[in-house]
Write a protein that holds these residues in place. Sequence first.
Motif, mmCIF file in Angstrom:
data_model
loop_
_atom_site.group_PDB
_atom_site.id
_atom_site.type_symbol
_atom_site.label_atom_id
_atom_site.label_comp_id
_atom_site.label_asym_id
_atom_site.label_seq_id
_atom_site.Cartn_x
_atom_site.Cartn_y
_atom_site.Cartn_z
ATOM 1 N N TRP A 261 -31.977 70.369 -37.724
ATOM 2 C CA TRP A 261 -30.829 71.177 -38.123
ATOM 3 C C TRP A 261 -30.399 72.145 -37.031
ATOM 4 O O TRP A 261 -29.230 72.195 -36.660
ATOM 5 C CB TRP A 261 -31.054 71.974 -39.418
ATOM 6 C CG TRP A 261 -29.987 73.034 -39.608
ATOM 7 C CD1 TRP A 261 -30.135 74.388 -39.624
ATOM 8 C CD2 TRP A 261 -28.573 72.801 -39.750
ATOM 9 N NE1 TRP A 261 -28.920 75.026 -39.766
ATOM 10 C CE2 TRP A 261 -27.938 74.061 -39.838
ATOM 11 C CE3 TRP A 261 -27.780 71.649 -39.783
ATOM 12 C CZ2 TRP A 261 -26.563 74.210 -39.971
ATOM 13 C CZ3 TRP A 261 -26.402 71.797 -39.929
ATOM 14 C CH2 TRP A 261 -25.805 73.054 -40.027
ATOM 15 N N HIS A 262 -31.306 72.908 -36.467
ATOM 16 C CA HIS A 262 -30.917 74.088 -35.682
ATOM 17 C C HIS A 262 -30.140 73.786 -34.405
ATOM 18 O O HIS A 262 -29.491 74.689 -33.863
ATOM 19 C CB HIS A 262 -32.148 74.942 -35.374
ATOM 20 C CG HIS A 262 -32.497 75.870 -36.495
ATOM 21 N ND1 HIS A 262 -31.825 77.043 -36.725
ATOM 22 C CD2 HIS A 262 -33.406 75.773 -37.479
ATOM 23 C CE1 HIS A 262 -32.310 77.642 -37.788
ATOM 24 N NE2 HIS A 262 -33.274 76.894 -38.273
ATOM 25 N N TRP A 263 -30.156 72.566 -33.930
ATOM 26 C CA TRP A 263 -29.370 72.251 -32.736
ATOM 27 C C TRP A 263 -27.960 71.766 -33.064
ATOM 28 O O TRP A 263 -27.130 71.635 -32.162
ATOM 29 C CB TRP A 263 -30.101 71.187 -31.907
ATOM 30 C CG TRP A 263 -31.217 71.753 -31.086
ATOM 31 C CD1 TRP A 263 -32.447 72.150 -31.520
ATOM 32 C CD2 TRP A 263 -31.207 71.999 -29.679
ATOM 33 N NE1 TRP A 263 -33.208 72.621 -30.484
ATOM 34 C CE2 TRP A 263 -32.482 72.541 -29.335
ATOM 35 C CE3 TRP A 263 -30.261 71.808 -28.672
ATOM 36 C CZ2 TRP A 263 -32.820 72.894 -28.028
ATOM 37 C CZ3 TRP A 263 -30.609 72.160 -27.365
ATOM 38 C CH2 TRP A 263 -31.859 72.704 -27.059
ATOM 39 N N MET B 149 -21.111 69.588 -39.363
ATOM 40 C CA MET B 149 -21.767 69.292 -40.637
ATOM 41 C C MET B 149 -21.609 67.813 -40.980
ATOM 42 O O MET B 149 -22.546 67.183 -41.497
ATOM 43 C CB MET B 149 -21.198 70.164 -41.749
ATOM 44 C CG MET B 149 -22.023 70.143 -43.029
ATOM 45 S SD MET B 149 -23.710 70.812 -42.830
ATOM 46 C CE MET B 149 -23.343 72.571 -42.666
ATOM 47 N N ASP B 150 -20.444 67.239 -40.661
ATOM 48 C CA ASP B 150 -20.248 65.801 -40.869
ATOM 49 C C ASP B 150 -21.192 65.002 -39.975
ATOM 50 O O ASP B 150 -21.763 63.990 -40.401
ATOM 51 C CB ASP B 150 -18.800 65.417 -40.574
ATOM 52 C CG ASP B 150 -17.827 65.923 -41.630
ATOM 53 O OD1 ASP B 150 -18.284 66.282 -42.734
ATOM 54 O OD2 ASP B 150 -16.614 65.968 -41.341
ATOM 55 N N ALA B 151 -21.350 65.458 -38.727
ATOM 56 C CA ALA B 151 -22.250 64.775 -37.804
ATOM 57 C C ALA B 151 -23.690 64.853 -38.310
ATOM 58 O O ALA B 151 -24.437 63.865 -38.260
ATOM 59 C CB ALA B 151 -22.135 65.399 -36.418
ATOM 60 N N GLN C 183 -39.265 68.435 -43.779
ATOM 61 C CA GLN C 183 -39.677 69.839 -43.736
ATOM 62 C C GLN C 183 -38.745 70.758 -44.517
ATOM 63 O O GLN C 183 -39.159 71.815 -44.979
ATOM 64 C CB GLN C 183 -39.735 70.300 -42.278
ATOM 65 C CG GLN C 183 -40.232 71.708 -42.053
ATOM 66 C CD GLN C 183 -39.960 72.174 -40.628
ATOM 67 O OE1 GLN C 183 -38.849 72.531 -40.281
ATOM 68 N NE2 GLN C 183 -40.993 72.157 -39.799
ATOM 69 N N GLY C 184 -37.495 70.399 -44.679
ATOM 70 C CA GLY C 184 -36.540 71.303 -45.303
ATOM 71 C C GLY C 184 -35.859 72.152 -44.246
ATOM 72 O O GLY C 184 -36.187 72.110 -43.065
ATOM 73 N N LEU D 258 -25.358 75.648 -46.876
ATOM 74 C CA LEU D 258 -24.719 74.341 -47.033
ATOM 75 C C LEU D 258 -25.567 73.225 -46.457
ATOM 76 O O LEU D 258 -25.662 72.136 -47.038
ATOM 77 C CB LEU D 258 -23.339 74.354 -46.365
ATOM 78 C CG LEU D 258 -22.553 73.049 -46.394
ATOM 79 C CD1 LEU D 258 -22.323 72.566 -47.828
ATOM 80 C CD2 LEU D 258 -21.220 73.216 -45.655
ATOM 81 N N GLU D 259 -26.202 73.467 -45.318
ATOM 82 C CA GLU D 259 -27.006 72.422 -44.687
ATOM 83 C C GLU D 259 -28.151 71.964 -45.575
ATOM 84 O O GLU D 259 -28.529 70.782 -45.571
ATOM 85 C CB GLU D 259 -27.534 72.885 -43.331
ATOM 86 C CG GLU D 259 -28.336 74.159 -43.334
ATOM 87 C CD GLU D 259 -27.493 75.418 -43.127
ATOM 88 O OE1 GLU D 259 -28.075 76.435 -42.695
ATOM 89 O OE2 GLU D 259 -26.274 75.376 -43.399
#
Length: 372
Positions: A202-204, A231-233, A259-260, A296-297
């Motif tokens: 997620w973080h990248w 977010m689409d990617a 991991q979440g 949202l993620e």
Amino acid sequence: MENLGISISMAVLLLIFHMTTLTSSVASRREFIPESKLGQCNFYDGEWVYDKSLPLYDSSKCSLLIPKEFDCLKNGRPDREFLKYRWQPKDCYLPQFDGVDFLGRIKGKKMLFVGDSLSENQWGSLTCLLKSAIGERSQIIQSRIDNTSTVTFQEYNSSVNYFSSQYLVDIENTTSGRTLNLDSIKDGEIWRQYDVLIFNTWHWWYRSKGPKELWDVIKDDGKIVQDMNRMDAFRKALTTWANWVSSISVKPTTKVLFQGISPSHYNGKDWNTPGVTCEKEMTPLKGSIYPSGEPLESKVLKEVLNTKISSKKPVHLLDITLLSQLRKDGHPTKYNKYGSDCTHWCIPGVVDTWNHLLYTHIVQEGDRQGTK
């Protein structure tokens, strides 16, 4: 008078016995989960409670296993209270973490964390938890080959590994430059060799394009684009990953977890304290509600897991988002050797609870299958 003294002594002994029995009973309730509760308790819904018995290990005795940017105490963090909080689910107790039992349950197996540096964060915590459980009586070996860091526990013929992959999907060198291919996972050929897989990304995904970005263009459904809604990617990459998990690429015996989404704490508005970051935060938020709600993620991740994963190859979500949101105090901040960090987590600290929840899941799976 002598009889009175004997009576008082007996009364004191009985009181001590009663208190010991009561304490043992409370400890027992903390250590074991009734079988009837296995499917009923939501371990991710709870709050942080003070527990002076924590942390579970002395980080100075496993400092070689902790990535230096997460070793907050070694880097000079002066306070210790942030180490004294235990996650308490609302409706039950977590089983007491038992590193020897953990190793027994993965004996002869290979566990792999796959993802960005937050996967490395959890991997470093787990290796410390396990090393502290066995002490010096069992030899461990550290190694690194290409993208994979490994800690091998020789007595158990098992290893805990970390594979660096910021996006899970591939980055390829093409005529268009470094191409983030949302439809391809070539590294899966390596991952499928492991028995337990814990993924994270997620973080990248929302990093601005620039020198520190790892890609130049994106390949989506065969087409090259300069950029797209991140977010689409993210959703498309997760879908590609889910298809890989559900395909024949993963062995039937392989256990798969995600991991979440781990939260950051750079904006105090998220916890109703505008104008601050995680700097100087030393206590968790009280209760079990985070003011800004679920990101949202996290919702996108759950959507993909619920709709794209085959029931024949289930993925367990380590839903660490809320419990980590409440821990604005758990980041390295300036005690990371690089600068202010409100993204990663100190070791020891919050990530130990992530691994406690991982252990709980492994215990539950073993109990359901009648194995250890």
